[in-house]
Scaffold this motif. Sequence first.
Motif, PDB file in Angstrom:
ATOM      1  N   UNK A 135       0.814  -1.218   0.000  1.00  0.00           N
ATOM      2  CA  UNK A 135       0.000   0.000   0.000  1.00  0.00           C
ATOM      3  C   UNK A 135       0.845   1.266   0.000  1.00  0.00           C
ATOM      4  N   UNK A 136       2.166   1.103  -0.001  1.00  0.00           N
ATOM      5  CA  UNK A 136       3.047   2.270   0.088  1.00  0.00           C
ATOM      6  C   UNK A 136       3.262   2.896  -1.286  1.00  0.00           C
ATOM      7  N   UNK A 137       3.580   4.180  -1.316  1.00  0.00           N
ATOM      8  CA  UNK A 137       3.864   4.812  -2.603  1.00  0.00           C
ATOM      9  C   UNK A 137       5.108   4.236  -3.278  1.00  0.00           C
ATOM     10  N   UNK A 183       6.610   1.320  14.860  1.00  0.00           N
ATOM     11  CA  UNK A 183       5.275   1.910  14.788  1.00  0.00           C
ATOM     12  C   UNK A 183       4.217   1.060  15.476  1.00  0.00           C
ATOM     13  N   UNK A 185      -3.037   0.338   6.296  1.00  0.00           N
ATOM     14  CA  UNK A 185      -3.649   1.659   6.521  1.00  0.00           C
ATOM     15  C   UNK A 185      -2.567   2.740   6.633  1.00  0.00           C
ATOM     16  N   UNK A 186      -1.456   2.374   7.224  1.00  0.00           N
ATOM     17  CA  UNK A 186      -0.366   3.343   7.330  1.00  0.00           C
ATOM     18  C   UNK A 186       0.093   3.770   5.923  1.00  0.00           C
ATOM     19  N   UNK A 187       0.263   2.783   5.061  1.00  0.00           N
ATOM     20  CA  UNK A 187       0.700   3.089   3.703  1.00  0.00           C
ATOM     21  C   UNK A 187      -0.334   3.865   2.914  1.00  0.00           C
ATOM     22  N   UNK A 188      -1.611   3.526   3.153  1.00  0.00           N
ATOM     23  CA  UNK A 188      -2.680   4.175   2.383  1.00  0.00           C
ATOM     24  C   UNK A 188      -3.052   5.541   2.946  1.00  0.00           C
TER      25      UNK A 188
END
Lengths: 442, 329
Positions: A42-44, A138, B99-102
């Motif tokens: 989900x990271x850029x 985190x 969710x962190x990445x999005x």
Amino acid sequence: MTAVITGLGVISPFGAGVTAFFDGLCSGRSAVAPITSFDAASFPVSVAAEVPAATAERWRAPGAVSDAHARDRKVGFALAAAHQALAQAGLVDAGPGPSTAPSTAPSPAHGLEPRAGGHAALAAAALSLGLGLETALLEDFAVLGDHIDWDTERARALAAHAAGERTPRLRTPADLAARALRAHFGLGGPQYLHMSACAAGAAALACAASLIERGRARTVLCGGTDSMINPLGLGGMARLGATSPRAASDACRPFDLHRDGLAMGEGAAMFVVEDAAAARDRGATALAAITGWGSTQDAYKATAPRPDGAAAVAAMQRALQRAGLVPGDLDYLNAHGTGTPLNDVAEAQAIAAVFGPPRLPVSSIKGAIGHAMAAAGALELAACVLALAQQRAPGTTGLRELDPLCAVVALPPGAHPLRLRRVLSNSFGFGGHNASVILEAA
Amino acid sequence: MSTATPRAVEVVALGCADPRAPIGDDVMRSGPERMALRLMSRSAVLAYHAAREALAGAAWPDLTEAGLFMAVGASGSDLEQLRRILLASQGERGFTLARFGEQGLRVCNPLFAFQLMNNFTMAHTAILTGTRGPNAVLFSRGVGTLAALDEALAALRHGDCARALVGAADSAVHPVTALEHTRWHGELADAPAGEGAAVLALAAVDPRAGAPEPGAGPSRWHIASVEWSEGGAPRPGAPSRAALGIADDDAVVLHGWRADVAAELATALAGRAAPAVSVLSLPDCLAATAPLAWAEALSRAPATCHALAVVTADRDGGVGAVRFVRGAR
């Protein structure tokens, strides 16, 4: 006194050891690949040059007292690279290296008790280490909830400390790798922990040479170790716009017309540095001499390098002056070469300002192994040591079409046989730290 | 730049962000620097404040070649920013990397990175003051700051630069740092946590020049030696007085000592001819404690004092001393 390198160790995205490292660099291959150490879907940015999983697992921090310690990948990298370097220098046994057996009981040394049987020289050896940021954990932050009551957390930590229990950590100590090195190898001399971002590894080697030159230390274990391939590190660099947006193995293309950012990397390179005469007296083989170094600051902007490269010019000139050389004496330059639009043009201009019309062979290894941040300068100097030894320079993996604004003789991907006697390596750090180091064949 | 004869180094001026005086957020509310504030951690602000004061005292006309050597502590970023990131990263079952990445990264101000990176505690000072010479930024929890001074002295003595700022800025009261230290050390009743910064402006002096007038204050102090022993394992035991470079007739100033380290120091200092041992009551500002003590000791030293050793002991058990000599080149 002249500082010479008598031991070298590397953990890189090509695996453990100098052979895997330099053969990988000279193959023209890129180690940039989809991230596997955590789910970055989900990271850029979803690619990086990671140390292979098997290598990283093999060299997890020995005696880690908690999962948090083991999650700071740079600790294990440093220990493994240091073991290689010290073994080559004949200062520790060339056995299998640091144990990976976890410690189960808390101890005053936090699980980092001395384990390696080493040479007496290590008891007075200095440590000069380039280190990256603390690793933020985190998940541990997140379990504290929306509102963190710091007083309550401190009370809990105090009670846990009194009971000798372990508690979750929010981040690893910045100097954890240094603590591990000192404890594991029994280093008893002064330590210099360089935090100058991407210039830290080169600064550490320059510092080591200075310590030898001025008689401050007889033996120095030095180098750099880092991994920012973690959620906050990778995400933060992506938010800064420093990383290439392309999820491809050629994400980093130094000096290329179509370059669009860096690829994250990780690893460690460690060196044993000694006085040349002392090394000779004890029968150690000198791999290279560290004869010049210089550092300057851009003092320009937090967000960009000085566009005219003036401070980088000054760093290279200081290194040349210290080595007693003129620009024409150099045979190869290992560039900082991040593959970002701004850095490569500024560096190329600086190189031209020092060395004149393009003549000097230049390459960047970041297209192959990514940007290892605080370890980058050390890894690049390791490549220079190996280039001097093998008389071949690694090319610029990822380079296909030279940017006309980068007027340098950029070596294309692959290996390049050259007559190499003196080489210079540049390292430029976020925040404007510039470091140049010159190595000469021993 | 290289000189044949190593040069002596003199203290030209001092600058402090003193933890015992209020250090308000108004430190930089005026002038063009206010635009830089949003990029700066608390320690970076303190560092700049101290450097600016030292530079005002030094009145150097040109900083292009000046060096900057600083010790810094742990990352001390704004926790509100981190809280926002974590909040946005919460799914139905709590924090998730997906969710962190999005979402989490989207609410993250990119400039947050410049608060997060330890080296920016120093880098902002370079940017705001224009020091462009040799530099080093070293991690410290106390005694490590002496390594920054050692690097500065090496650069000045070798002739890499003629002028340099050296010091440290740090905060032991940042919540994460405070929590971390509690985990490692438990409570330290003898050293309350604080924050601060101190910077010395140093200049190399020609060894062939005549001696300055004695008793003229901090500007006439020279740095004679810097010696230290790291804490942690393996610690080779208490450093001897000779190992710390302390002479028989030095006035000695101690600070930041723990009970066990104090006992070692008492042994190390036993038998000296000079009885003068002062103890500074400074909060533990980690990396910044040592230069705060140097500044305090130099400022308060009576005119009759000609040699002064400032001894630092940190939470990790490290011990070191800086020896200042008045008027001796």
